[in-house]
Structure formats: C-alpha cells, structure tokens
Design a protein around this motif. Structure first.
Motif, PDB file in Angstrom:
ATOM      1  N   ARG A   1      -5.198   6.793  -6.427  1.00 56.30           N
ATOM      2  CA  ARG A   1      -6.422   7.051  -5.660  1.00 56.30           C
ATOM      3  C   ARG A   1      -7.167   5.762  -5.338  1.00 56.30           C
ATOM      4  NH1 ARG A   1      -7.089  12.608  -5.795  1.00 56.30           N
ATOM      5  NH2 ARG A   1      -6.117  13.646  -7.571  1.00 56.30           N
TER       6      ARG A   1
ATOM      7  N   PRO B   1      -9.076   3.371  -3.165  1.00 57.21           N
ATOM      8  CA  PRO B   1      -9.843   3.559  -1.924  1.00 57.21           C
ATOM      9  C   PRO B   1      -9.577   2.434  -0.918  1.00 57.21           C
ATOM     10  CG  PRO B   1     -11.283   2.904  -3.737  1.00 57.21           C
ATOM     11  CD  PRO B   1      -9.897   2.928  -4.289  1.00 57.21           C
ATOM     12  N   SER B   2      -9.716   2.775   0.359  1.00 58.25           N
ATOM     13  CA  SER B   2      -9.333   1.816   1.400  1.00 58.25           C
ATOM     14  C   SER B   2     -10.255   0.602   1.455  1.00 58.25           C
ATOM     15  CB  SER B   2      -9.317   2.509   2.761  1.00 58.25           C
ATOM     16  OG  SER B   2     -10.610   3.017   3.021  1.00 58.25           O
TER      17      SER B   2
ATOM     18  N   ALA C   1      -6.398  -3.027  -1.402  1.00 61.05           N
ATOM     19  CA  ALA C   1      -5.841  -2.324  -0.240  1.00 61.05           C
ATOM     20  C   ALA C   1      -5.807  -3.240   0.986  1.00 61.05           C
ATOM     21  CB  ALA C   1      -6.664  -1.081   0.058  1.00 61.05           C
TER      22      ALA C   1
ATOM     23  N   SER D   1      -2.439   5.411  -2.703  1.00 61.04           N
ATOM     24  CA  SER D   1      -3.531   6.208  -2.107  1.00 61.04           C
ATOM     25  C   SER D   1      -2.934   7.533  -1.635  1.00 61.04           C
ATOM     26  CB  SER D   1      -4.148   5.487  -0.912  1.00 61.04           C
ATOM     27  OG  SER D   1      -4.483   4.177  -1.260  1.00 61.04           O
TER      28      SER D   1
ATOM     29  N   TYR E   1       1.279   5.099   0.253  1.00 56.80           N
ATOM     30  CA  TYR E   1       0.542   6.286   0.687  1.00 56.80           C
ATOM     31  C   TYR E   1       1.393   7.512   0.402  1.00 56.80           C
ATOM     32  CZ  TYR E   1      -2.287   2.982   3.435  1.00 56.80           C
ATOM     33  OH  TYR E   1      -3.097   1.952   3.836  1.00 56.80           O
TER      34      TYR E   1
ATOM     35  N   ARG F   1       0.881  -1.175   0.000  1.00 52.32           N
ATOM     36  CA  ARG F   1       0.000   0.000   0.000  1.00 52.32           C
ATOM     37  C   ARG F   1       0.917   1.223   0.000  1.00 52.32           C
ATOM     38  NH1 ARG F   1      -2.426  -0.578   5.454  1.00 52.32           N
ATOM     39  NH2 ARG F   1      -0.493  -1.726   5.812  1.00 52.32           N
TER      40      ARG F   1
ATOM     41  N   ALA G   1     -10.654   3.612  -8.209  1.00 53.68           N
ATOM     42  CA  ALA G   1      -9.223   3.844  -8.448  1.00 53.68           C
ATOM     43  C   ALA G   1      -9.011   4.223  -9.914  1.00 53.68           C
ATOM     44  CB  ALA G   1      -8.420   2.597  -8.108  1.00 53.68           C
TER      45      ALA G   1
END
Ligand code: NAD
Length: 493
Positions: free
Chosen positions: A382, A384-385, A390, A402, A303, A301, A359
């Motif tokens: 982008r 999403p969680s 993810a 993300s 960030y 992931r 995404a």
C-alpha cells in the motif's frame, strides 16, 4: 541478523583470481591512485592508477590508429576473433565470476550468470557481423541506382556503470569491434577490475591490445571533458544515470558526436487479477531482486489489482522473508551487499518516508549493522503515490507495492514518470497483455516474464531513459554510419 560468510577455500580462490589481474597491486593508494573495495567487507582489494585526462587523450590516438587497421580486416577475421573471445571468456568463467563478486557484491551464482550473459553478446555479434545490411534502390525517375552501405563509425568512447561490470562492457565493445571500430573504455571507478580482466582475456583471444584502451580514473568528469572535445572521437556510448548522460550529451553536442545513452529507469510491474499467481510472484521476485535490485530494469513500482493483491503480497513477502543475506562469495547467499554505504542509507530513508506516508512494512526494512553494505530484502505494501519511493529509482532490494482497481488507472500511474526503460505485465489474457504493453511508454516490456533482457533484443529506453539501442542488429548500427553512392547510368551501345 547473521550474515553468511565464505569458507577459507572460497576466500583463497577469489584472492587468487584478484591477484591474477594484469599489474595487480593492493597498497595504500597514493595521490594519483585509488582503491577498489569489497562491498561485503569494506576491505581494499586492489589499488589502481587514476589516469589523468592527458593520458586518456593519448589512448585515443592508440585506439584510433588500431581501429583504422581493424576496419580493413575481413568480416570473417573479426567474426572468428570474436568467437575465440567467447570461448576464452567462458573458459575463464570462474575467475571472472570471482572478480565480479568481490568488487561488485553480487552473489557468485549471479556473477556466473553475468559471465554467460556478457559472453553471449560477444557470440551474438560474432555471428551478426557476417550479415552486413545494405541494399540497392532505384531512382524513381530512372537514370541512376542508389547503393547504401554501412561503414564503421570510427573511434568510440565507451563508459560503463558498476552494476553489471562485465556485461555492460561487452554489450558495447562487442558491437564496436564487430563494426570495425577501436575504443577507449572507461569502467566505473567502483568496479574497474572486471573490465581489466575481460579486456586482458580478449587480448589473449587475439584482439589487438591497441584496439581497446582501458582508462581507470576517479576523475570521470575530467576524462569525459577531455575525450569528448577531441575531434577524432566519433561515438560515445554511455550506460549510467540520466543526470550524467545528460551532461555527456552536452559535451558530445559540441563536436556532434553520435551518442548512445542507456540511462536510468523507474519500471512499473503490473499484476492483473487474472494473472497466474505463482508466475507473477516468481516474475516479480526476479524483476525486483536480480542483481540485488541494482538493475536499471528492476521492478521499481509494483502495481497489483485489488482482487489478487492479498495473495500476491503474501506470496512475495514469504519469498522475500526467506532470502538469505551474506557475503557475495559465501555458499548459500541469495542476496549480497549493495554497492556502497550511501545506497544503504538511501534505502533506510526511503522506507522511513514510505511508512510515514502510510505504507505498510511487511518484511525487512533495516540495514544490517557491522561491516559491509547490507540491507534486508524488504516488502512495502500500500505504497502511496506521493511517497519518495514511488518516484525514485530505488536500485536495491526493496519491493514497493501499490494496489489498483482498473486498467485505465494503472496505466495512468505507470506512465506518470519521465523515465521509460522497462515495464512488466502479468496476465493470462493475450488481449490485455498486448494492449497494456502497447500503452506502456517503455522501450521494453516483459510479458509474464521477469527477465526480458537478451542479446538478440534491442535494449534501450524511451523518454529520459535514453537514446539508441544495445544488443541485436540495431546495436551494431550504433557503431556504423549509413552512406549511399548514387551511380548514374546512361544508355550505352
Ligand atoms: P553513474 O551515472 O553515476 O555512473 C556511470 C558511469 O559514469 C561510471 O563509470 C562513472 O564513473 C561515470 N561517470 C560519472 N560521472 C561522469 C562524467 N561526468 N563523465 C563521464 N563519466 C562519468 O551511474 P551508476 O551509479 O554507476 O549506475 C547506476 C545508474 O545507471 C542507474 O541510474 C541505472 O538505471 C543506470 N543504468 C542504466 C542501464 C541501462 O542500460 N539503461 C544499465 C545499467 C545501469
């Protein structure tokens, strides 16, 4: 997309490396045999016996007896033997690299890197074993002295995954031998050939053959049930998925077998606004694409903070879009195949789900049609969680990015997982780097560094990523028992 293909010369050289394997055969497998495939071509490259549990248990006896004799050798003897092993492995680097590339699919350059990395564990333990830790303590009440010492734990069972078929073996066998233990080794059935060659070269270098018994089998469950029920086994070291690790812990519990578990990961890689952009992009590419993304510490992931996000995504996308896909042994290949068809199908499903959840696909995203298990280097922005990607160990060349606003927000997201193997932080602020590293619930943190593993470092996970450590002095302790003698003293005259 056209794949790079190898020259006839490279095919011939790698075929010769395979044919040099001990007992090499490549016939249609019979009932008690299994085939090893080349993931670049899906062609069979070798046929091996699938050993039954009774055969594995016989090997326990052989390794146990040899281990007891080995435990009595001097540290100097074991050290010199392991140094010779290092020299032989490095001397045979090209042959080993060809076998790794053909059966596992990593590029030849990466396979060469793995041989060095794998041999480095042997060299590290060759030196480390000469400095056994032990100490004296005084009874606070007086009257006795306590001597603590380490002794070899005894017969060890070593079970390895397919993603680093050489390094995951030496990271276990080197400390086991250094400590004075014999071992039964089970390589992954997808990549057993590298283990067979590595062990053969170790024997050539002077390690007794009986000390390291390799069990090739497609019946992993039968193997572990039989060997872990045997009272002679004192240690199990496993690298692989958390699900299998948990099953093995259950089996090991019955005889109270000391267990080291190097399990799955879901590593966060965090890029702050104040990061050096070039360094962060390079680090993210390394942490994502090493081994085609098939690494337990791969950046799962990514960030990135809002202020640097557009430039970072652009940089990563540019690099990923330029990646050349090809057969593992082809000249110029940046990214080889992944391990099997199931993995390719899984990436397609994860990308589709992420896009469904909002995404944005920046590059790649597709399987390559035709033979071989190829998937394009992919960037999703982008993410999403709540998308699957993810929350899953991707284990492939898909970068899931993300965006975030604050340190607090990103730390909450990063730690919101049952896994805790690796984390990464990119920032130019020392305070921030250390504060974030402290707050990450992971066993290791790469600080402005996309390649944190090292033989001198105690590799291992928190939470469901594992138990115990590999590498460094701590890795040796996994194969030792700590004992003490309390020596009573009274006045003499
Ligand atoms: P896996 O768990 O499917 O298999 C690992 C090994 O266990 C293989 O040799 C397999 O044949 C064997 N195995 C499977 N079932 C077994 C059973 N019941 N008893 C005994 N052995 C059994 O994992 P994999 O797909 O080969 O490897 C990928 C996984 O390994 C990922 O989750 C990855 O994160 C993890 N991994 C972790 C580390 C680490 O150091 N933490 C390193 C590499 C890979």
């Amino acid at each position: 997309m056209a794949l790079l293909t190898p020259t006839a010369e490279r095919i011939e050289a790698s075929d010769a490396a395979l044919a040099s394997l001990p007992g090499f055969s490549n016939h249609e497998p019979g009932a008690n045999e299994f085939a090893v495939l080349d993931p670049s071509t899906e062609q069979r490259i070798a046929t091996l016996p699938s050993r039954d549990p009774a055969w594995a248990v016989e090997q326990l006896g052989v390794a146990d007896e040899a281990g007891r004799a080995w435990a009595k050798t001097t540290p100097r003897h074991r050290s010199e033997t392991l140094h010779r092993v290092y020299d032989v492995l490095i001397g045979q680097r090209e042959r080993l690299a060809f076998v790794i590339s053909r059966e596992m699919g990593k590029t030849l350059a990466e396979a060469n890197g793995e041989v060095q990395y794998a041999a480095d564990y042997v060299r590290w333990y060759a030196d480390e074993l000469l400095r056994p830790a032990g100490n004296f303590r005084e009874n606070p009440a007086g009257g006795s002295t306590i001597l603590t010492r380490r002794s070899p734990i005894g017969l060890s069972v070593l079970i390895a995954p397919w993603n680093f078929p050489m390094a995951m073996i030496t990271r276990k066998i080197a400390p086991a031998l250094a400590a004075g233990c014999g071992a039964v080794i089970k390589p992954a059935s997808l990549t057993p050939l590298t283990t067979l060659l590595t062990v053969e070269l170790m024997v050539e270098a002077g390690v007794p053959r009986e000390l390291m018994r390799v069990v090739t089998t497609k019946d992993s469950g039968g193997f572990s049930e039989a060997v872990l029920a045997d009272p002679r086994v004192r240690k199990v070291s496993f690298t692989g998925s958390t699900g299998v690790g948990s099953t093995l812990l259950g089996l090991a519990a019955k005889n109270v077998i000391k267990s080291s578990m190097e399990l799955g990961g879901n590593a966060p890689l965090i890029v702050f606004d104040d990061a050096d952009l070039e360094r962060a992009v390079e680090g993210a590419i390394q942490a994502k694409l090493r081994n085609g993304g098939q690494s337990c510490i791969a950046a799962n992931r990514i960030y990135v903070q809002d202020g640097i996000a557009d430039a970072f995504v652009e940089g990563v996308t540019e690099r990923m879009a330029a990646i050349k896909l090809g057969h593992a042994i082809a000249e110029g290949t940046d990214l080889g195949p992944v391990i099997d068809r199931r993995a390719v199908d899984n990436f397609s499903a994860l990308v589709a789900d992420a896009v469904d959840h909002g995404a944005e696909l920046r590059t790649g995203g597709s399987a390559v049609p035709g033979e071989g298990y190829f998937f394009e280097a992919t960037v999703l922005d982008r993410v999403p969680s709540d998308s699957l990607i993810a929350n899953t160990e991707i284990f492939g060349p898909v970068a899931a990015i993300s965006r975030f606003g604050t340190q607090e927000e990103v730390l909450a997201a990063a730690n919101d997982t049952p896994f805790g193997l690796a984390g990464y932080v990119f920032t130019e602020s020392l305070d921030r780097a250390l504060n974030v590293a402290d707050a990450l619930e992971t066993g290791l943190v790469g600080i402005n560094n996309g390649v944190p593993s090292n033989p001198a470092a105690p590799f291992g996970g928190l939470k469901q990523s594992g138990l115990g450590r590999e590498g460094s002095g701590e890795g040796l302790e996994e194969y030792q028992e700590i004992r003490f003698y309390n020596i009573s003293r009274r006045e003499s005259n």
